[in-house]
Design an enzyme around this catalytic site. Structure first.
Site, PDB file in Angstrom:
ATOM      1  N   CYS A  70      20.858 123.180  43.733  1.00  0.00           N
ATOM      2  CA  CYS A  70      21.568 124.439  43.447  1.00  0.00           C
ATOM      3  C   CYS A  70      22.482 124.845  44.597  1.00  0.00           C
ATOM      4  CB  CYS A  70      20.564 125.535  43.119  1.00  0.00           C
ATOM      5  SG  CYS A  70      19.669 125.224  41.572  1.00  0.00           S
ATOM      6  N   ASP A  82      11.854 123.843  41.536  1.00  0.00           N
ATOM      7  CA  ASP A  82      11.313 125.184  41.759  1.00  0.00           C
ATOM      8  C   ASP A  82      11.825 126.184  40.734  1.00  0.00           C
ATOM      9  OD1 ASP A  82      10.016 124.125  43.920  1.00  0.00           O
ATOM     10  OD2 ASP A  82      10.628 125.699  45.313  1.00  0.00           O
ATOM     11  N   CYS A  98      15.615 117.889  46.249  1.00  0.00           N
ATOM     12  CA  CYS A  98      15.279 119.296  46.033  1.00  0.00           C
ATOM     13  C   CYS A  98      13.954 119.727  46.651  1.00  0.00           C
ATOM     14  CB  CYS A  98      15.270 119.611  44.538  1.00  0.00           C
ATOM     15  SG  CYS A  98      16.924 119.613  43.821  1.00  0.00           S
ATOM     16  N   ASP A  99      13.992 120.914  47.231  1.00  0.00           N
ATOM     17  CA  ASP A  99      12.830 121.703  47.596  1.00  0.00           C
ATOM     18  C   ASP A  99      11.788 120.927  48.395  1.00  0.00           C
ATOM     19  OD1 ASP A  99      13.820 124.157  46.454  1.00  0.00           O
ATOM     20  OD2 ASP A  99      13.629 123.167  44.540  1.00  0.00           O
ATOM     21  N   LYS A 100      10.599 120.666  47.851  1.00  0.00           N
ATOM     22  CA  LYS A 100       9.507 120.094  48.650  1.00  0.00           C
ATOM     23  C   LYS A 100       9.647 118.598  48.847  1.00  0.00           C
ATOM     24  CE  LYS A 100       8.564 124.213  48.215  1.00  0.00           C
ATOM     25  NZ  LYS A 100       9.709 124.392  47.364  1.00  0.00           N
ATOM     26  N   GLU A 114       6.617 131.141  45.086  1.00  0.00           N
ATOM     27  CA  GLU A 114       7.846 131.856  45.405  1.00  0.00           C
ATOM     28  C   GLU A 114       7.996 133.060  44.480  1.00  0.00           C
ATOM     29  OE1 GLU A 114      10.644 128.249  47.104  1.00  0.00           O
ATOM     30  OE2 GLU A 114      10.994 129.014  45.085  1.00  0.00           O
ATOM     31  N   SER A 167      11.989 132.399  47.293  1.00  0.00           N
ATOM     32  CA  SER A 167      12.957 131.342  47.040  1.00  0.00           C
ATOM     33  C   SER A 167      14.127 131.471  47.992  1.00  0.00           C
ATOM     34  CB  SER A 167      13.455 131.437  45.596  1.00  0.00           C
ATOM     35  OG  SER A 167      14.601 130.661  45.399  1.00  0.00           O
TER      36      SER A 167
END
Length: 552
Positions: free
Chosen positions: A191, A78, A119-121, A442, A468
């Site tokens: 992160c 992202d 990560c993320d999705k 985002e 985000s």
């Protein structure tokens, strides 16, 4: 065994020939086939180390008597996709990941799966796939990044996002900006704050789909390799006991996830992903339920960007099980639910004491008596919208001001960087929802620009897109219905007074219903921003953000 259909009997001779071609022996064809879904790639910091995690999982599976077979899943970073056309493709990959994993698992008759996301999705996408396929499955993530250190203080990706704006207004030098650039992301891993990736990896533990430490053991620790081996061995136990994802991810498990979400102050993206995962389990998870859970759940953690502590600090304090143990003192958790450990929630968290009351506040001394996320509703968002309450300055919990309206992220960011936004304003960014974006981008760049200009305690941002997990401030996203389908956010005009009351969970335009109806009659839909490829198909099939932006 599901794999019997491709390994046993005369009719399976053609399949066995192909399995021999990949190097499998007759002895291996007698053992369970365990699919390992690897999200490793060389683009995403959170995924560059997954080859080591996957190798450890393979060793664990083999030690426990299974045959590990690896296949890939895609993953978008992202942060790299932020602020340009790439962000339209972030959320939409969640469904590509779920669909492609389903296809591979069903086509090759795996007996069980080990998911290796980070990560993320990628995390929610694989949780959706796990629920859909519903064979024994366990998760082991790649782990969080260590925090960076600048001037003796821990820092993270959100710092560099805000530093760009600080440099633009002369608050920091180019040298300091460069120092942040080189130090805020010092290792591989997701992160280091309680951003979306870490939120979802932590909630995977709460849901019961990952072992203790899945969400918090840093990526660079050897303990993460040991965890991966344990996950590889444990999948064989889940297979033996026939414990499946839908046995674990029940209605009560999602209620546990929402409860710990409130205690942690997770990313608002969890309010998109949990309903989507629940949907694949055949469960309707209405985000409005979050407020009732929040009302009785104290906020115990303030991890970056809401505070100055990081996932590594949470890990040292006892991790997610310690948070769950603390919350359980209030009787707020369903403790009798089965998990991927083969034990119940209550058995898992027994004795997991809080080792640092500065990182995990005791329930007697919370940051707030109510949870870290709020769902607001009113005539601006009849179907709701979401804010990370724990990351909002106290003076912005109740705010009203004139709207400054923009029909894209780019227009809003341009106005912010030209200092056209002043204290008291309410920035409206619309036509960025699931259909309008498309892909519900985002808005980290606009929020970071606001924070970097020192306006975080006087300006609110509202969007039908997303924010985000690195965002802080009065950033209110997921406004539903979105502008592209004629939601009331499409009817707002410059100068309209917007009233935000995060204490009372309300958000309203201060105009009459008659005026709203007049504007609605005059409103005309905009042409789609994308007319070809996957995004055009996504526009046609995606639901509202209030229901998780799921595909029909």
């Amino acid at each position: 065994m599901r794999s019997d259909r491709i390994t046993k009997g005369i009719e399976a001779a053609p399949q066995r020939a192909l399995l021999h071609a990949i190097g499998l022996t007759d002895e291996e064809l007698k053992r369970p086939f365990i699919g390992i879904v690897s999200s490793q790639n060389d683009v995403v910091p959170g995924h560059m180390n997954l080859d080591k995690i996957v190798e450890a999982v393979k060793q664990g599976v083999a030690m426990a008597g299974g045959v590990p077979l690896v296949f890939p899943a895609i993953a978008v970073c992202d942060g790299i996709a932020m602020g340009h056309q790439g962000m339209k493709y972030s959320l939409v990959t969640r469904d590509l990941i779920a669909d492609s994993t389903e296809a591979m698992a069903m086509a090759h008759a795996f007996d069980a799966l080990v998911m290796v996301p980070n990560c993320d999705k990628n995390v929610p996408g694989l949780l959706m796939a796990a629920a859909r396929i519903n064979i024994p499955t366990i998760f082991v993530s790649g782990g969080p990044m260590l925090a960076g250190i600048v001037d003796g203080k821990k820092t993270s990706y959100s710092t560099i996002s805000e530093a760009v704006s600080q440099f633009q207004v002369g608050a920091i030098t180019e040298s300091k900006l460069n120092e942040y650039e080189n130090k805020v992301c010092p290792t591989c891993g997701s992160c280091s704050g309680m951003f979306t990736a870490n939120s979802m990896n932590c909630l995977t533990e709460v849901l019961g789909m990952g072992l203790k430490g899945n969400g918090t053991i840093p990526a660079v620790y050897s303990e993460r390799i040991r965890l991966a081996k344990s996950a590889g061995m444990q999948i064989m136990e889940l297979l033996k006991q026939d414990i499946k994802p839908r046995d674990i991810m029940t209605q009560e498990a999602f209620e546990n996830a929402l409860t710990i979400d409130m205690a942690l102050g997770c990313s608002t993206n969890s309010m998109l992903h949990l309903p989507a995962i629940a949907h694949e389990c055949g469960i309707e998870l209405n985000i409005a339920k979050a407020n009732a859970i929040s009302a009785k759940t104290p906020n115990l953690c303030k991890l970056a960007p809401a505070g100055e502590q990081y996932i590594e600090d949470l890990n040292e304090a006892g991790g997610i099980y310690a948070v769950m143990h603390e919350v359980s003192k209030l009787g707020l958790l369903h403790s009798n639910l089965i998990t991927c450990t083969g034990r119940t929630v209550g058995e898992n968290i027994k004795g997991c004491e809080n080792k640092n009351p500065e990182v995990i506040r005791p329930v007697e001394n919370p940051y707030s008596k109510i949870g870290g996320i709020a769902v607001l509703s009113g005539n601006l968002a009849p179907d709701g919208c979401v804010v990370k309450r724990s990351a909002v300055a106290p003076e912005m919990l109740q705010h009203q001001g004139p709207a400054k309206v923009f029909d894209s992220e780019e227009e809003a960011l341009s106005a912010i960087t030209k200092d056209q936004i002043v204290a008291g304003d309410v920035v409206i960014i619309r036509y960025e929802g699931p259909k309008g974006g498309p892909g519900m981008r985002e808005m980290l760049n606009p929020t970071s620009a606001i924070m970097g200009r020192g306006l975080g305690s006087s300006v609110a941002l509202i969007t039908d897109g997303r924010f985000s997990g690195a965002t802080r401030g009065a950033a209110i996203g997921h406004v539903s219905p979105e502008a592209a389908v004629g939601g009331n956010i499409a009817l707002v005009k410059d100068g309209d007074i917007i009233e935000i009351d995060i204490v009372k969970n309300t958000i309203n335009i201060q105009i009459s219903e008659a005026e709203l109806e007049k504007r609605r009659a005059e409103w005309r839909p905009k042409a789609p921003k994308v007319t070809t490829g996957y995004l055009s198909r996504y526009i046609k099939n995606v639901s509202s953000g209030s229901s998780g932006a799921i595909l029909s």
